[in-house]
Write an enzyme that holds these catalytic residues in place. Structure first.
Site, short mmCIF file in Angstrom:
data_model
loop_
_atom_site.label_atom_id
_atom_site.label_comp_id
_atom_site.label_asym_id
_atom_site.label_seq_id
_atom_site.Cartn_x
_atom_site.Cartn_y
_atom_site.Cartn_z
N ASN A 11 0.87 -1.18 0.00
CA ASN A 11 0.00 0.00 0.00
C ASN A 11 0.90 1.23 0.00
OD1 ASN A 11 -1.79 2.04 0.52
ND2 ASN A 11 -2.38 1.32 2.57
N LYS A 13 0.00 4.23 -0.09
CA LYS A 13 -0.67 5.37 0.55
C LYS A 13 -0.52 6.60 -0.36
CE LYS A 13 -0.05 3.08 4.93
NZ LYS A 13 0.02 3.17 6.38
N GLY A 173 3.08 1.95 10.87
CA GLY A 173 4.07 3.02 10.71
C GLY A 173 4.86 3.32 11.97
N SER A 212 3.89 -2.49 10.24
CA SER A 212 5.35 -2.58 10.44
C SER A 212 5.93 -3.91 9.98
CB SER A 212 5.71 -2.30 11.91
OG SER A 212 5.37 -0.98 12.24
N GLY A 234 5.11 1.18 4.50
CA GLY A 234 6.40 1.82 4.23
C GLY A 234 7.38 0.96 3.45
O1 LIG Z 1 -0.96 0.74 7.00
C1 LIG Z 1 -0.40 -0.29 6.80
C2 LIG Z 1 0.86 -0.65 7.43
O2 LIG Z 1 1.83 0.34 7.20
P1 LIG Z 1 3.34 0.09 7.64
O3 LIG Z 1 4.09 1.27 7.13
O4 LIG Z 1 3.76 -1.20 7.00
O5 LIG Z 1 3.35 -0.03 9.13
C3 LIG Z 1 -0.94 -1.24 5.80
O6 LIG Z 1 -2.20 -0.86 5.38
C4 LIG Z 1 -0.14 -1.27 4.63
O7 LIG Z 1 -0.24 0.00 4.08
#
Ligand SMILES: O=C(COP(=O)(O)O)[C@@H](O)CO
Length: 249
Positions: A11, A13, A173, A212, A234
């Site tokens: 994702n 984002k 995140g 994460s 991320g």
């Molecule tokens: O929000 C999500 C997790 O984000 P991370 O940066 O991997 O913690 C998930 O929806 C993937 O976008």
């Protein structure tokens, strides 16, 4: 336990402009060449779906949207319908992400309506659920995700292709992740809630873990019972990290 093939979805984002677009395109091209033992999907911002579909044409990497409107068309300025997401080249769509639930006030009922729209457009929904830190600390994680499954999954999903993504809000995140025991406990509860809601139709769809996920923890998380893949934020923006996660499957 019947397990479908694992799905690893990235994702992006609201990233994918300038340097981050260059990095993302490098990743997309590397992915196109990569053999994988799982389904792999990239979910770019709506403006990049068509471009990424073109970049990945002929490969096995799938494309997803990050949201869609519940209505098929009309006076909904700024919104994108499920049919438009599909028309741009996506086969999947993330719905009910915690950032949309928290930032845009989306309720379980709103998510369920979007799921119906996605199915009608021929999209495979990835339905996100997950507890907040406050709910986790109050011992309510299982209760919260079970309620979200009951409210966000319309019964019309039975027999259709879809996935549920368990994403503890406090793990997104932050670099924090639940213990493997906590992931197993919640995934088992999500499966039970899916079966309670959809009967046999709730047994096969993968339950992804998100929050994460990185190359260093992907293998152990993906080996937990009922973890049917990962939804990656991320780490899906960097070729080396996302490829590392895919190799861990
Ligand atoms: O929000 C999500 C997790 O984000 P991370 O940066 O991997 O913690 C998930 O929806 C993937 O976008």
């Amino acid at each position: 336990m019947k397990q479908s093939v694992k799905l690893v979805a990235g994702n992006w984002k609201m990233n994918g402009l300038g340097e981050s677009l260059a990095e993302a395109e490098t990743l997309a091209k590397a992915l196109k060449e990569q053999a994988a033992a799982c389904r792999v999907a990239l979910c770019p911002p709506a403006t990049l779906i068509a471009r990424m579909a073109q970049t990945l044409k002929g490969g096995v990497v799938e494309i997803g949207g990050q949201d869609c409107h519940a209505k098929a068309s009309g006076a909904y300025t700024g919104s994108v319908s499920a049919g438009m997401v599909r028309d741009a080249g996506a086969g999947l769509v993330i719905l009910g992400h915690s950032e949309r639930r928290a930032g845009f006030g989306e309720t379980d009922a709103d998510v369920a309506a979007k799921v119906e729209a996605a199915l009608a457009a021929g999209l495979e929904p990835i339905i996100c659920i997950g507890e907040t830190l406050q709910e986790r600390e109050a011992g309510q994680a299982v209760e919260v995700v079970s309620r979200q499954v009951a409210g966000s999954l319309p019964v019309s999903l039975a027999g259709k292709a879809f996935a549920v993504a368990y994403e503890p809000v406090w793990a997104i995140g932050t670099g924090l992740t639940p213990t493997l025991e906590q992931i197993e406990e919640v995934h088992a509860a999500v499966r039970a809630a899916m079966i309670a809601r959809l009967g046999e139709g709730g047994r096969a769809a993968p339950i992804l873990y998100g929050g994460s996920v990185k190359p260093s923890n992907a293998a152990e998380i993906l080996a937990v019972a009922e973890v049917g893949g990962a939804l990656v934020g991320g780490a899906s923006l960097k070729a080396e990290d996302f490829l590392g996660i895919i190799r861990a499957v």
